[in-house]
Design a protein around this motif. Structure first.
Motif, PDB file in Angstrom:
ATOM      1  N   GLY A 114       0.785  -1.224   0.000  1.00 14.94           N
ATOM      2  CA  GLY A 114       0.000   0.000   0.000  1.00 14.94           C
ATOM      3  C   GLY A 114       0.812   1.266   0.000  1.00 14.94           C
ATOM      4  N   VAL A 115       2.141   1.151  -0.058  1.00 14.32           N
ATOM      5  CA  VAL A 115       3.026   2.312  -0.076  1.00 14.32           C
ATOM      6  C   VAL A 115       3.555   2.498  -1.490  1.00 14.32           C
ATOM      7  N   GLN A 116       3.348   3.703  -2.044  1.00 13.32           N
ATOM      8  CA  GLN A 116       3.836   4.001  -3.389  1.00 13.32           C
ATOM      9  C   GLN A 116       4.753   5.225  -3.349  1.00 13.32           C
ATOM     10  N   ALA A 117       5.884   5.099  -4.013  1.00  8.68           N
ATOM     11  CA  ALA A 117       6.817   6.216  -4.130  1.00  8.68           C
ATOM     12  C   ALA A 117       7.597   6.053  -5.422  1.00  8.68           C
ATOM     13  N   ALA A 118       8.139   7.155  -5.921  1.00  6.52           N
ATOM     14  CA  ALA A 118       8.881   7.102  -7.178  1.00  6.52           C
ATOM     15  C   ALA A 118      10.058   8.065  -7.143  1.00  6.52           C
TER      16      ALA A 118
END
Length: 214
Positions: free
Chosen positions: A33-37
């Motif tokens: 559930g953790v999104q980063a870019a």
């Protein structure tokens, strides 16, 4: 010293649309559930609340047992012993593991992503811009490298006032409050509303780029 325009940072988040796709994306993480870019120019973008489950997993953290003195907000100690809102800490720990080897030049986030950006930025000592963030830290003691973190909050953004200050929670780093001409509780939290306000007339003391060069 490299700096990032504050209004530009808000527009970058808006263009990402809560997801991980975009022409500037270099590498991403989508875990539990953790999104980063990681974006070009060394910008680490942390996505905010973009799934219904985020409200229960991180924002409210209702699926874990609450400490008896948490006032409805479960708290947890970090590696340094500092106390945090448990859901935000859990989110930030995943981002931290992704971010540390990437060595970002800047960290940006909105909403849940902004709470995480405060923790990760102050832990790594990386200039961080946090928009529309709730308060993740419990206590008055100085934490890590707070001077690297800038919070931008709207007075009409309800989330910026949670968890309540009288429970002992606060933002990490400096906080600059902006007041729109007319408050709109429903739209006051959107990153678009932040970007629009940042492109208007700002107080003379407002930092238009981060970190400050003077």
């Amino acid at each position: 010293m490299k700096t990032l325009d504050v209004a530009e940072a808000a527009r970058i988040i808006e263009r990402m649309g809560g997801g991980l796709d975009g022409p500037d994306v270099v590498e991403t993480i989508d875990l539990r559930g953790v999104q980063a870019a990681m974006l070009k120019r060394g910008i680490l973008y942390i996505a905010g609340t973009n799934e219904f489950s985020d409200w229960f997993e991180f924002n409210f953290d209702l699926i874990h047992d609450r400490a008896p003195d948490a006032h409805g907000f479960r708290m947890a100690p970090g590696d340094s012993g500092a106390l945090w809102h448990a859901g935000f800490l859990e989110h930030a720990q995943i981002v931290y593991a992704f971010a540390k080897p990437q060595k970002p030049a800047f960290i940006i986030g909105h909403s849940l992503g902004a709470a995480s950006a405060q923790i990760v930025g102050a832990s790594l000592g990386v200039p961080s811009l946090s928009f529309g963030s709730p308060r993740p830290y419990l206590g008055r003691a100085h934490f890590g490298r707070e001077g690297f973190v800038l919070n931008i909050c709207r007075t009409d953004d309800t989330l910026c006032h949670l968890p309540p200050r009288f429970f002992g929670f606060r933002h990490i780093g400096s906080v600059h409050w902006l007041s729109p001409p007319v408050g709109d509780v429903e739209e006051g939290h959107s990153i678009g509303s932040y970007a629009e306000l940042l492109e208007g007339t700002l107080p003379a003391t407002f930092p238009k780029s981060w970190p400050p060069t003077g």
